[in-house]
Design an enzyme around this catalytic site. Structure first.
Site, PDB file in Angstrom:
ATOM      1  N   GLY A 318       0.789  -1.642  -0.647  1.00 29.48           N
ATOM      2  CA  GLY A 318      -0.210   0.115  -0.255  1.00 29.48           C
ATOM      3  C   GLY A 318       0.660   1.148  -0.165  1.00 29.48           C
ATOM      4  O   GLY A 318       2.138   1.390  -0.441  1.00 29.48           O
ATOM      5  N   SER A 319       0.414   1.702   0.888  1.00 31.76           N
ATOM      6  CA  SER A 319       0.860   3.449   0.307  1.00 31.76           C
ATOM      7  C   SER A 319       2.534   3.051   1.681  1.00 31.76           C
ATOM      8  O   SER A 319       3.208   4.655   1.436  1.00 31.76           O
ATOM      9  CB  SER A 319       0.080   4.877   1.305  1.00 31.76           C
ATOM     10  OG  SER A 319      -1.109   4.907   0.818  1.00 31.76           O
ATOM     11  N   THR A 320       2.715   2.410   2.060  1.00 33.53           N
ATOM     12  CA  THR A 320       3.858   1.991   2.615  1.00 33.53           C
ATOM     13  C   THR A 320       5.531   2.602   1.786  1.00 33.53           C
ATOM     14  O   THR A 320       5.830   2.142   1.900  1.00 33.53           O
ATOM     15  CB  THR A 320       3.943   1.037   3.470  1.00 33.53           C
ATOM     16  OG1 THR A 320       3.783   0.464   2.653  1.00 33.53           O
ATOM     17  CG2 THR A 320       2.855   1.280   4.536  1.00 33.53           C
ATOM     18  N   PHE A 321       4.746   1.964   0.660  1.00 32.25           N
ATOM     19  CA  PHE A 321       5.564   2.131  -0.562  1.00 32.25           C
ATOM     20  C   PHE A 321       5.478   2.888  -1.550  1.00 32.25           C
ATOM     21  O   PHE A 321       6.837   2.962  -2.488  1.00 32.25           O
ATOM     22  CB  PHE A 321       5.252   0.897  -1.642  1.00 32.25           C
ATOM     23  CG  PHE A 321       5.589   0.148  -2.809  1.00 32.25           C
ATOM     24  CD1 PHE A 321       6.701  -0.655  -2.607  1.00 32.25           C
ATOM     25  CD2 PHE A 321       6.034   0.906  -4.576  1.00 32.25           C
ATOM     26  CE1 PHE A 321       7.792  -1.187  -3.750  1.00 32.25           C
ATOM     27  CE2 PHE A 321       6.655  -0.322  -5.739  1.00 32.25           C
ATOM     28  CZ  PHE A 321       7.378  -0.794  -5.044  1.00 32.25           C
TER      29      PHE A 321
END
Lengths: 623, 382
Positions: A318-321
């Site tokens: 998700g957005s942690t990427f």
């Protein structure tokens, strides 16, 4: 007289013939003796020694496992059982009844002992009861004079004081299976246990130690007459892990009913301080052989308690990427930190429309704002420019796509998709839309929580390729790792990312509510919410259903990667709460609490030297 | 006539005089053999007098008195009562047949309170005694007439039949061989033995049908011990291991591992020679065999020096009995013969065979003391 003389002559002749025959046959006996006792003597001497000498193995004590402060994580507990030797008891039934007055011995157990006593040799001990408490042991010892033939036998069983908290790191031990047999004789000892999962399995050989041997003289029925020679075995090596037992327990408890995983590692050394997978199981169940119903309960559990989700759970990051995409853009010269994009809530690519999580959009954002507010449109645009190949390249550099070779069995590599990967795997060419999806950490992209923690560490440690590790010391050899290699990132780029991550917990950041206000402990990070299902067009129009209304398995995974303290990053954390909902609301608070605890404990004085865990008694000893 | 003089002298000498005539070297040899037996029984019990050596010593003391008593009695008395002894033993065999105690799957024993007797052992001397009397007055020609051969064959066959029914193959073979030796000594033509021998060989398949299963097993495992290494072949295999591991000098007194750790079966009875060979090696085993050979030739010497045919036949027959005992026992433990259960005289634990052998030696000494006595057809001086 003549007649008698003839007769005497005949008799003499016959007697002489018999005498000669006897001498001849004695010669035969002598020849046979010569053959047996001189010619074949060596062979028979060997056979006689084989008869007489029996080599017995004495199982070694398994090495203890301690945490970074020397606190015991796995040790050998003395398991007491009471046995009776029928030969010494003489009046077996009476002695058993007397024993029943001292400790509890069920009626049917007495019957069983009496039955086995009739079947086996009188000097072979029969186990009356296992699992005696220390109190019961002392009672039996106290009454020993009235209980002839009764003895207490000490065996060892593996004990994990932390119970389920560290189960996935430690693993468990179990009986030797057919497939485990390597020809090493100690494996055939009844009751011998080997590491079956986790670090117990990874370092099994070192923990196992070396069996001692005892050469004993036995008689024809197998009774030991005396010991001829004894070579003591070596206790298994003590293993010191980088895990902090109390932090591990804190983290496991912090999950509560949530399922998922959390990893805390030192960003400079890669030492893993905590590695939690929830739900867990009690590894002590396995120590003396797990009962069939317990085993069924574990493998049929819908939340898969036996799987170590921290290393074997593969999730969309998700957005942690998004930091990976940003780093790729900066490092490969595609964009500068001041690159702005305008977010109106969605972006069209041909027929398809790609939505931002924020209805109505973020307006115009630079890279800092894109990360701080986790704007999806910003990263669609950025990813489109960077391209999937460069994103993949950066992902590999930050630790995705391959196992990190932490010392645990079952680690998964995750997936870093590229055009080539898709053709090989699915047989279809890469679509540009898929690049956009990868840009926000969805699609084919999969990562383990351990990889997310490693990525975070590499971003905040000055761009060094740190890898996670668990072993601090094995036996007397401290495990030293070479200083992690430089990844060759530009300082300024790293600083841009770090500042943006710090702003995530600042005012206007997605994780502002999970910030740490304690002095010197502030946390930076990145939230993530990874979709488990596709959101349909109809749903978008009518408004996304309330998350709580969805069945659990359709809810989003909540993610958070973080580090602390902001001023001089020391610890990296990755948290995933499966189907937990929003990263900011569920995962970030867990990460916050864990990092506070980590930093608190990090300032504590180090524990004393770890105690040697060699037990006073060995298995098989009698007391 | 010196004969008449000697005759008169022998019958008139006092007990003390007879004791002087006794073959003391033979008594010494016997005592030496028993001393070896005592030591081996002491070792078999793990260096203890109990339970075997002590009891055997008491039996030997009783047997020694019996032997000396028998030796001092006039040879003509034994001649007259040869058939009585034979008949008495035959009667005991019948009693065993009707109501014997069961031991090791066989009826062999009669219980007389504290003492139990094995009549089949006693027959080993009984058959020699009876046949010595039978052939006493026969020359070669008469001995070879077929009608003359019928009674001795019956004398051999009846006890043999009773003993084989017990069933006790070893003793049966011993009794038949003792009888055969007597026929040979009496001058029966050699070709007759050859004919009977060949006929016997032809009868082997027939006899096989009548053997008990355990007897067949013993023969089969004798021929190939490895076919059942943990069962019937175990005894032979372990015995050979014990013998072989003894080597030349042996493992030392009380240090035989095979015997003391009980790998060797029946070490105090039939396999005691193995134990001796394990502890004293080839030197010890050959020494014991030499001692037996000396005793046997001593008996033959007594036979040749006797002036009466009864004495000659008995002494040479008893020498054959002794030899058969020793040969079957030792050949059996060395794996040359099947395990048939024959004790080693003086060495093995057991009462009946010890007393039987000592009784036999008593008769032999009597022959020696009364070697000048002439015996008439009916057992009185002519």
């Amino acid at each position: 007289m003549r007649r008698d003389r003839d007769r005497y002559r005949l008799f003499t002749r016959r007697a002489a013939m018999l005498g000669a025959g006897k001498v001849g046959l004695f010669g035969l006996l002598a020849a046979r003796l010569y053959y047996l006792q001189v010619v074949e003597s060596d062979r028979y001497t060997m056979l006689a020694e084989d008869n007489r000498i029996s080599v017995r193995l004495m199982p070694p004590s398994r090495g203890a496992i301690v945490d970074r402060h020397g606190e015991l994580l796995a040790l050998n507990q003395q398991a007491f059982r009471v046995q009776i030797v029928p030969e010494q008891a003489r009046r077996l039934e009476a002695v058993l009844n007397a024993l029943g007055d001292v400790i509890e011995v069920p009626e049917h157990e007495i019957a069983r002992v009496l039955r086995s006593a009739r079947r086996q040799r009188a000097f072979v001990p029969i186990t009356v009861r296992e699992g005696l408490s220390f109190e019961e042991v002392s009672k039996v010892s106290l009454h020993a004079p009235e209980l002839p033939g009764v003895q207490i036998d000490v065996a060892q069983s593996r004990f994990y004081p932390a119970g389920g908290a560290a189960a996935h790191v430690l693993g468990y031990v179990g009986a030797v299976a057919e497939a485990d047999l390597t020809g090493e004789p100690v494996l055939t000892l009844p009751g011998f246990r080997i590491g079956k999962a986790g670090i117990e399995r990874a370092h099994d050989l070192a923990l196992r130690g070396r069996a001692g041997t005892s050469e004993v003289e036995v008689n024809a029925v197998g009774r030991v007459v005396r010991e001829l020679y004894r070579r003591e075995g070596d206790v298994g090596q003590e293993l010191m892990l980088s895990i902090d037992a109390e932090l591990q327990a804190f983290t496991a408890a912090r999950f509560g009913d949530q399922t998922g995983a959390a990893v805390v590692m030192d960003v400079h050394t890669g030492e893993v301080l905590t590695l939690v997978s929830a739900p867990s199981f009690d590894p002590n169940l396995f120590s003396q052989g797990i009962r069939a119903e317990d085993w069924r309960g574990l493998i049929n559990h819908p939340y898969k308690p036996l799987t170590n989700k921290a290393i074997a759970g593969q999730y969309s990051p998700g957005s942690t990427f998004k930091m990976v995409v940003a780093m790729a853009a900066l490092e490969y010269g595609i964009a500068t930190p001041s690159q702005t994009f305008s977010c109106r809530g969605d972006v069209a690519l041909g027929e398809a429309i790609f939505h931002c999580w924020k209805k109505g959009g973020h307006g115009t954002l630079d890279m800092h704002g894109g990360i701080q507010q986790s704007c999806d449109v910003y990263f669609y645009e950025l990813a489109r420019r960077v391209g999937v190949e460069r994103i993949a390249q950066m992902a590999y550099r930050l630790g995705f796509g391959n196992p990190l070779d932490i010392e645990l069995p079952g680690e998964q590599p995750g997936i870093v998709p590229t055009n080539e990967w898709k053709k090989a795997r699915i047989g279809v060419s890469w679509q540009l839309g898929e690049t956009l999806v990868v840009g926000i950490g969805q699609g084919y992209l999969l990562a383990t929580p351990l990889q997310l923690a490693t990525m975070t560490a590499r971003l905040v440690n000055g761009g060094r390729a740190v890898t996670p590790r668990l072993t601090r010391r094995l036996g007397s050899a401290a495990k030293t790792m070479p200083a992690p290699a430089e990844l060759g990132f530009q300082r300024a780029n790293l600083a841009t990312i770090e500042r943006a991550m710090a702003a995530v917990t600042g005012p206007g950041g997605t994780a502002y509510r999970a910030r740490i206000e304690l002095a010197g402990m502030a946390m930076g990070g990145k939230t993530g919410t990874s979709q488990v299902r596709r959101i349909s067009l109809a749903e978008r129009r009518t408004g996304v259903r309330k998350h709580e209304d969805l069945p659990r398995e359709q809810r989003d995974h909540a993610l958070f990667v973080g580090y602390a303290p902001i001023e001089a990053p020391r610890y990296a954390v990755a948290v995933i709460a499966e189907h937990g909902g929003g990263g900011a609301s569920v995962a970030a608070p867990i990460a916050r609490d864990v990092l506070i605890e980590t930093q608190r404990r990090g300032t504590l004085p180090r524990g004393g030297t770890p105690q040697a865990a060699a037990p006073a008694t060995r298995p098989g000893d009698r007391i | 006539m010196s004969t008449a003089f000697d005759n008169a002298r022998a019958s008139r000498v006092t007990i003390a005089g007879k004791l002087l005539l006794l073959s003391w070297p033979l008594v010494l040899l016997i005592s030496l053999l028993f001393a070896i037996g005592f030591a081996m029984l002491f070792s078999a019990a793990g260096g203890k007098v109990e339970p075997w050596a002590g009891r055997q010593a008491v039996r030997f003391a009783i047997g020694l008195c019996l032997m000396l008593g028998v030796a001092l009695v006039d040879i003509r008395f034994w001649f007259r009562h040869a058939y009585s002894y034979y008949g008495f033993v035959l009667l005991l065999l019948l009693v065993v047949e009707i109501a014997g105690d069961i031991g090791m799957g066989a009826r062999r024993w009669i219980d007389f309170g504290p003492v139990s007797l094995q009549p089949s052992e006693m027959m080993k001397v009984g058959i020699v005694l009876a046949l010595a009397r039978y052939f006493h007055a026969m020359d070669e020609a008469r001995a070879n007439r077929l009608p003359s051969l019928v009674p001795p064959l019956v004398l051999i066959a009846v006890p043999a039949a009773l003993i084989v029914r017990q069933p006790d193959l070893g003793t049966t073979i011993t009794v038949v061989l003792c009888g055969t030796a007597m026929l040979f000594l009496a001058g029966v033509a050699i070709w007759k033995f050859v004919v009977v021998g060949l006929a016997g060989a032809g009868l082997v398949p027939v006899v096989w049908q009548f053997l008990r299963e355990y007897q067949r097993q013993r023969v089969l495992t004798f021929l190939d011990p490895s076919r059942d290494p943990l069962g019937a072949g175990y005894h032979i295999t372990q015995s050979k291991i014990a013998l072989g591991s003894g080597g030349i000098a042996g493992k030392g007194f009380l240090d035989g591992t095979q015997s003391h750790l009980n790998f060797l079966p029946e070490k105090q009875t039939d396999f005691i020679f193995t134990m001796l060979a394990e502890e004293f090696g080839l030197i010890g085993s050959l020494t014991l065999l030499m001692l037996f050979l000396v005793v046997i030739f001593y008996a033959l010497l007594i036979a040749l020096r006797s002036r009466n045919q009864f004495g000659r036949l008995y002494a040479a027959g008893f020498a054959a009995t002794l030899f058969i005992y020793v040969f079957i026992n030792t050949a059996m433990v060395m794996g040359l013969l099947p395990v048939v259960g024959v004790p080693l005289p003086f060495i093995s634990f057991g009462g009946t065979h010890l007393w039987t052998v000592l009784f036999g030696f008593g008769l032999l000494l009597s022959v020696s003391i009364h070697r000048h006595t002439e015996i008439g057809r009916l057992g009185y001086a002519d």
